[in-house]
Write a protein that holds these residues in place. Structure first.
Motif, short mmCIF file in Angstrom:
data_model
loop_
_atom_site.label_atom_id
_atom_site.label_comp_id
_atom_site.label_asym_id
_atom_site.label_seq_id
_atom_site.Cartn_x
_atom_site.Cartn_y
_atom_site.Cartn_z
N GLN A 30 0.86 -1.30 0.04
CA GLN A 30 -0.13 -0.07 -0.07
C GLN A 30 0.92 1.23 -0.07
O GLN A 30 0.54 2.15 -0.77
CB GLN A 30 -0.94 0.08 1.14
N ARG A 31 1.85 1.11 0.96
CA ARG A 31 2.78 2.58 0.93
C ARG A 31 3.44 2.75 -0.31
O ARG A 31 3.62 3.90 -0.82
CB ARG A 31 3.91 2.21 1.96
N LEU A 90 0.88 3.95 -2.81
CA LEU A 90 0.60 5.44 -2.70
C LEU A 90 1.81 6.37 -3.08
O LEU A 90 1.53 7.64 -3.50
CB LEU A 90 0.23 5.86 -1.54
N GLN A 114 -5.98 7.22 -0.09
CA GLN A 114 -5.85 6.83 1.28
C GLN A 114 -7.07 6.80 1.94
O GLN A 114 -7.51 5.91 2.66
CB GLN A 114 -4.72 7.70 2.08
N LYS A 115 -8.10 7.67 1.70
CA LYS A 115 -9.38 7.84 2.16
C LYS A 115 -10.21 6.82 1.78
O LYS A 115 -10.67 6.18 2.54
CB LYS A 115 -9.91 8.94 1.67
#
Length: 347
Positions: A57-58, A61, A73-74
Motif C-alpha cells: 500500500q505504501r 501510494l 488513502q481515504k
C-alpha cells in the motif's frame, strides 16, 4: 590546608566504600535472581502477510501525486472500516496458517531449547492443513547437539504438519541433518548444502612434553575409555578404534538422511562434499531453488503467514553489562565455527 585534605580524603574513602557496598548488594541480588531461574520468555507473533500488505500500500501510494494519494488513502480507510464491520457481523472462517520459525545454529546448536519451546507451542495451536516454515542457517557442529535439534523438527512431521525448511546461506553437516527432516526443502541458488560426513581433530603435544622431560599418566578403566588423547602417547590400536567410531557415526548420519530423503543416492552424496542450491536440486539434496522471502511472499497469497519468536527478559547482570564471560565464549565459538567452515566453504 592539611586538615582540609584529610577530610577530603576521608570523604573520598567513604564514598568508595559506599559504591563498593552498592555493587556487592547488586551482585547478590543478581545472583539470587539467577538462582531462582530465568523468567519465562514472551512469545512474539508477527503477521508477515499484513507486513507485505502494508508495504504494498505504501509503495502504491508513493507513486501517486499528493492529491491522488490523499484520495486513495481515504478510499483505503473506508474499505478497511467496511471490512472490519463485516468481520464483526460474520467472522471469517479459519484461514490456513503458515507458521515461521528461525534457527541460527552454532557449534553446539545452542538455539535448540528455544526451538523446542517454539515447536511445543505450535503443536498446541496448529491445525490440520497448517504449515511450519523453518528458516535455517547452520554450518553444523557437535553430533549429539544437532541430533537433538533434528529430533525437534521430527516432532512436527510426527504431528502430520507440513514442514518446509528454507536455507538462504548454509545448511551443512549438522545443519543438513536438520534440513533433511523437511517435507519440502528450499535453498537459495548460492546456499551451501550437504557435507554429509564426520570430522574430528585432536592436537597431541606428547612429543613436546617428552622432550622437556614431562611425564603424563593417562589412567582408564575400560579398554576403550580413552582412544586418542592430547597429552599421552597415542597408539595405533587407539587410532584404529577412534576411526571405527567415526565410521559408525558416519553410518548413523547416512541412515538418518536416507530415512528422510529416500530418493538420494546416499553413498554417492555422503562423501563430505557440498553443493550450491542451484546444483543440489538435481541430485535430490533439495526440492526447490529459491529464497525464504520469495517462498513466504507466495504463501501469503493463500494463507496467513505468522512469524513467531521468543523474547527473553534480560537479567539484572546483563542490564548492567556484565557479559564478559559470555562474550569470550561467543568469540571462541565463532573461531571454531570458522575453522569448521574452512572444510566446506567454496571461494
Amino acid at each position: 590546608m592539611l586538615e582540609w585534605l584529610y577530610h577530603f580524603g576521608l570523604f573520598v574513602a567513604e564514598a568508595a566504600i559506599i559504591v563498593v557496598a552498592i555493587g556487592i548488594v547488586i551482585g547478590m541480588i543478581a545472583r539470587q535472581k539467577a538462582q531462582r531461574g530465568e523468567r519465562e520468555a514472551t512469545l512474539v507473533i508477527r503477521d508477515r502477510g499484513e507486513h507485505f500488505r502494508q508495504r504494498q500500500q505504501r509503495l502504491a501510494l508513493a507513486r501517486l501525486s499528493p492529491a491522488q494519494a490523499g484520495k486513495a488513502q481515504k478510499l483505503l480507510g473506508k474499505e478497511e472500516k467496511k471490512k472490519a464491520k463485516q468481520q464483526k457481523k460474520q467472522p471469517p472462517e479459519d484461514q490456513k496458517a503458515v507458521w515461521v520459525v528461525d534457527f541460527n545454529g552454532d557449534m553446539r546448536a545452542s538455539a535448540t531449547p528455544e526451538l523446542s519451546e517454539q515447536i511445543s507451542a505450535l503443536l498446541l495451536a496448529a491445525k490440520a492443513g497448517d504449515e511450519v516454515v523453518v528458516r535455517l542457517e547452520s554450518g553444523g557442529g557437535l553430533v549429539h547437539a544437532y541430533g537433538l535439534a533434528s529430533s525437534q523438527l521430527d516432532r512436527l512431521r510426527n504431528a502430520e504438519l507440513k514442514l518446509t525448511v528454507c536455507v538462504d546461506k548454509v545448511a551443512a553437516s549438522g545443519g543438513y541433518m536438520m534440513a533433511c527432516c523437511a517435507d519440502h526443502l528450499v535453498a537459495a541458488p548460492f546456499a551451501v548444502v550437504g557435507s554429509i560426513g564426520v570430522v574430528a581433530q585432536i592436537p597431541n603435544v606428547h612429543r613436546l612434553l617428552k622432550k622437556n622431560d614431562v611425564d603424563v599418566e593417562v589412567l582408564t578403566a575400560g579398554k576403550h575409555k580413552r582412544t586418542l588423547t592430547m597429552l599421552g602417547e597415542n597408539t595405533e590400536e587407539g587410532r584404529d578404534k577412534f576411526l571405527e567410531d567415526l565410521a559408525d557415526t558416519h553410518g548413523l548420519f547416512k541412515r538418518f538422511v536416507s530415512d528422510r530423503r529416500p530418493q538420494l543416492a546416499i553413498d554417492d552424496i555422503a562423501t563430505g562434499d557440498t553443493w550450491y542450491g542451484s546444483e543440489a536440486v538435481s541430485n535430490g539434496l533439495i526440492d526447490e531453488v529459491g529464497t525464504s522471502e520469495d517462498y513466504l511472499q507466495r504463501a501469503a497469497q493463500h494463507a496467513k503467514v505468522l512469524e513467531i519468536s521468543l523474547k527473553k527478559p534480560r537479567s539484572l547482570a546483563q542490564r548492567l553489562g556484565k557479559q564478559s564471560s559470555a562474550a569470550v565464549e561467543r568469540g571462541v565459538d565463532r573461531a571454531f565455527e570458522r575453522l569448521a567452515r574452512l572444510s566446506w566453504e567454496k571461494h
